[in-house]
Each structure stands twice: as structure tokens, then as C-alpha cells.
Design an enzyme around this catalytic site. Structure first.
Site, mmCIF file in Angstrom:
data_model
loop_
_atom_site.group_PDB
_atom_site.id
_atom_site.type_symbol
_atom_site.label_atom_id
_atom_site.label_comp_id
_atom_site.label_asym_id
_atom_site.label_seq_id
_atom_site.Cartn_x
_atom_site.Cartn_y
_atom_site.Cartn_z
ATOM 1 N N LYS A 55 26.527 -6.709 9.819
ATOM 2 C CA LYS A 55 26.381 -6.979 11.258
ATOM 3 C C LYS A 55 24.903 -7.165 11.609
ATOM 4 O O LYS A 55 24.027 -6.874 10.788
ATOM 5 C CB LYS A 55 26.979 -5.809 12.048
ATOM 6 N N ARG A 65 32.512 8.306 20.053
ATOM 7 C CA ARG A 65 32.023 7.008 20.516
ATOM 8 C C ARG A 65 33.243 6.106 20.651
ATOM 9 O O ARG A 65 33.803 6.006 21.727
ATOM 10 C CB ARG A 65 30.968 6.457 19.546
ATOM 11 N N TYR A 70 -6.426 -2.306 23.178
ATOM 12 C CA TYR A 70 -5.951 -2.031 24.544
ATOM 13 C C TYR A 70 -6.098 -0.561 24.892
ATOM 14 O O TYR A 70 -5.752 0.315 24.106
ATOM 15 C CB TYR A 70 -4.475 -2.415 24.692
ATOM 16 N N MET A 108 0.642 -7.641 20.768
ATOM 17 C CA MET A 108 1.774 -8.539 20.549
ATOM 18 C C MET A 108 1.653 -9.313 19.232
ATOM 19 O O MET A 108 2.642 -9.502 18.513
ATOM 20 C CB MET A 108 1.886 -9.532 21.715
HETATM 21 C C1 LIG Z 1 27.128 0.052 11.071
HETATM 22 C C2 LIG Z 1 28.326 0.752 10.587
HETATM 23 C C3 LIG Z 1 28.420 1.180 9.240
HETATM 24 C C4 LIG Z 1 27.263 1.100 8.268
HETATM 25 O O1 LIG Z 1 26.425 2.223 8.470
HETATM 26 P P1 LIG Z 1 25.158 2.487 7.550
HETATM 27 O O2 LIG Z 1 24.603 3.760 8.075
HETATM 28 O O3 LIG Z 1 24.219 1.342 7.782
HETATM 29 O O4 LIG Z 1 25.638 2.558 6.160
HETATM 30 C C5 LIG Z 1 29.624 1.701 8.810
HETATM 31 N N1 LIG Z 1 30.671 1.845 9.667
HETATM 32 C C6 LIG Z 1 30.599 1.486 10.962
HETATM 33 C C7 LIG Z 1 31.777 1.683 11.845
HETATM 34 C C8 LIG Z 1 29.424 0.946 11.467
HETATM 35 O O5 LIG Z 1 29.361 0.604 12.767
#
Ligand SMILES: *Cc1c(COP(=O)(O)O)cnc(C)c1O
Length: 360
Positions: free
Chosen positions: A35, A130, A255, A303
């Protein structure tokens, strides 16, 4: 010469890290989590390098369709399922697997006109709070899904662990016990383990594994380092020195003038900044590799630029190579100096600005 900032993506490291997953949990099918554009490494290049995985897992249908358009026929798991009814036909047509995490999704499936049954995983909330059905509602949800004509069997139960990154946290064992009790009668496969669980919780190494961050060579543990987990960093963020200036004791840098030279000293300017994804909250003292050796960040991150203390490398020259993180400098170290996690740094590299280069 153009601006030197570039992200080098090591494809063999991706493959090695997948082999590490396989070595830890022999025989378990692996859904490589890619993802967020492959955790910022580039969705398609990561999918190509990890085409030996048994499935891919993504966050949304757009990511899944990119994979299908690129020709991947692997199972693809949508970790949040569908967001509205319009996605159901697309899911069926492209044979995607939807995670069903809420009553509204279940009702929508039950009420939809008859269609090609879609593959579904049922998300059980074993304690992360969640997404997912609470344990006491999960058996009924699983039965309804399994009986739904629009859903293909078997429906695989899954859960996500909130604290697996801390091996001392006993909440993981409690989540596992709750999940196992809830799903005991299902008689299907399951999916529990993210990277931290795969590495640190052997009892979760069953059913579908869902490794993300470890595939990119990053330790899933609090204060961990990929190398100690026998992982290889995939992304190395490079740039170069574009100026060297000499200042007197008491001169302030950058800055806000928040950092002052403790003595007469050379200060180097590196062409990278928060516009590229280098974290603005990186504190003075954050290591930066110049000619392969660490020099400390001084002053605030801008930046397009950062400034570094060159007292340990008086021979440094304009154009010298700089590594911000990756091989030789764990991204985990930079994350700690910036009060964040490596996931955020990797996802945050600006694709519009940073050149991505693939290497073996
Ligand atoms: C992103 C995600 C993972 C992967 O988690 P990592 O900590 O990057 O291994 C696995 N399961 C779900 C549901 C996730 O959202």
C-alpha cells in the site's frame, strides 16, 4: 549538473527480505503489503521485485487496479475492503479480495443485486479498536458472510495487532487469545501477522502473513534496526554537497538562527529538504553520511536544503556524495532523531521531485 537528490531502490534487497519472511515462517502464504505506493518505493517496481509473493495487499481499489493494469494476476487483498457500493462490481470483475470490517459493508453485500461472488476476509477486532467486528459479533458476521450469495467461500478471518512492535507488551498475547477463541469453530485459514509479529511472535506465524515494513529492510521493532533483523535496506536517499561556507564563533545558521557555531568552522549545505521528504523535525545532531562518514546536521531543515557541521571533514569538497538514509545509515536512526517512525519517512519521499533509480 541537475539537483542531486535521488532515491535508489535496491531490487535484490526486496527479494532478499521476502526470503527472510519465508525463512521465518516456512510454508505460510505471504501477502506482501505494498500500500501507499509500496511504502513510498513505487508500487509497480516493488510488485515486480516481489512477484514471488503469494498475494499483494493494498489499501484501496485504485492501487489494486494499478496492479491489474500492469498485468499482475496475484490475489490482491483490499485491507479496508470497499468504500462504497460502486466498488463491488470492480472487485468482482478484477477478482480482488475485500476485507469486511463493518456491519455496513456486510449489509451492503447482503442487499446487493446478485453478482459474481467476491472473495472476502473478515476483520475481527481483537483489541486494536480501529477496524473490525468486536469478538462477540464476529461469529455471527462470519456466518452471515459465509451464507451470503455474493460472497465466495471460505471467508478467512483476520486480525491486526496493535503492539507487536514491543516484545514486552502482553497485549499481543491477549489479542491472540481473543482471536483464537473467537474463530475456533471456523475451520478456515486465518491472517494475523504483520512484520513485527512475523519477527517477534512465533505463535502468529500461521495462515496468511502480511509483512510490510520488513520487506523494505526496516526493523518493525521500537528502537530496532533492520540489519539486526537480517534485513537489507531497500531505499537509499542520496544527494550532494552544494556549498561550503566558513563561519565565526557565535554565527547562527539557518532559519530562526537557532543553531550557533561554537567556534570558527566550515558548514556544508546539502541539496535536500522537507520539500523532498527529509523530515523538518530532524534535530541538530542527526547524522548525515558525507563521503561515507557521518557528519551532524546543524540548524533547521529548510524546504530544499540542510546544513551540516564539516569540522570532522575539512577536506570535503562541493559535489561530494551524501546519503541521508539507507545503506550505511539506517532510516530508523533518522526517524528517531526526527521524533517519527521510518514508515513515515519512506512514504513521504516526494515523488514529484526526487528521481527514483532502480538498482539490483
Ligand atoms: C499496513 C498493514 C500491514 C503491514 O504492517 P507492517 O508493520 O508494515 O508489517 C499488515 N496488516 C494490515 C492490516 C495493515 O494495514
Amino acid at each position: 549538473m541537475s539537483r542531486a537528490v535521488r532515491a535508489e531502490i535496491g531490487l535484490s534487497a526486496l527479494r532478499r527480505n521476502l526470503l527472510r519472511v519465508r525463512a521465518l515462517a516456512p510454508g505460510c502464504p505471504v501477502a506482501a503489503v505494498i500500500k501507499a505506493d509500496g511504502y513510498g518505493h513505487g508500487l509497480i517496481r516493488v510488485a515486480r521485485a516481489l512477484s514471488g509473493a503469494d498475494a499483494f495487499a493494498v489499501a484501496c481499489i485504485e492501487e489494486a487496479l494499478c496492479l491489474r493494469d500492469a498485468g499482475f494476476s496475484h490475489p490482491i487483498i483490499l485491507l479496508e475492503g470497499f468504500f462504497d457500493s460502486s466498488e463491488l462490481k470492480v472487485i468482482a470483475r478484477h477478482e480482488l479480495t475485500a476485507v469486511i470490517h463493518h456491519e455496513w459493508q456486510l449489509c451492503l453485500l447482503e442487499r446487493s443485486a446478485s453478482m459474481t461472488p467476491i472473495k472476502a476476509w473478515l476483520k475481527v477486532d481483537s483489541g486494536m479498536h480501529r477496524l473490525g467486528f468486536p469478538p462477540e459479533k464476529s461469529v455471527a458476521a462470519w456466518q452471515r458472510l459465509s451464507a451470503c450469495a455474493n460472497v465466495a467461500n471460505p471467508v478467512v478471518p483476520m486480525t491486526h495487532l496493535a503492539s507487536a512492535d514491543d516484545p514486552a507488551d502482553d497485549r499481543t498475547a491477549r489479542q491472540l487469545a481473543r482471536f483464537d477463541t473467537t474463530t475456533a469453530t471456523f475451520g478456515t485459514g486465518c491472517s494475523i501477522a504483520n512484520s513485527a509479529a512475523i519477527m517477534g511472535w512465533p505463535q502468529t506465524r500461521r495462515g496468511w502473513l502480511r509483512p510490510g515494513i520488513m520487506l523494505y529492510g526496516v526493523s518493525p521493532f521500537i528502537c530496532g534496526r533492520g540489519e539486526a533483523c537480517q534485513l537489507q535496506p531497500v531505499m537509499t536517499l542520496h544527494s550532494a554537497l552544494i556549498a561550503i561556507n566558513y563561519f565565526k564563533r557565535g554565527d547562527s545558521i539557518g532559519y530562526g538562527g537557532s543553531w550557533q557555531c561554537p567556534e570558527e568552522m566550515p558548514v556544508g549545505v546539502v541539496a535536500v529538504g522537507y520539500g523532498d521528504g527529509y523530515p523538518r523535525h530532524a534535530q541538530p545532531g542527526t547524522p548525515v553520511l558525507l563521503n561515507g562518514k557521518p557528519v551532524p546536521l546543524v540548524g533547521r531543515v529548510s524546504m530544499d536544503m540542510i546544513t551540516v557541521d564539516l569540522r570532522s571533514q575539512p577536506q570535503a569538497a562541493i559535489g561530494d556524495p551524501v546519503v541521508l538514509w539507507g545503506r550505511g545509515l539506517p532510516v530508523e536512526t533518522i526517524a528517531e532523531h526526527a521524533g517519527t517512525i521510518a514508515y513515515e519517512l519512506l512514504c513521504g519521499v516526494a515523488r514529484s521531485r526526487v528521481r527514483f533509480i532502480e538498482t539490483e
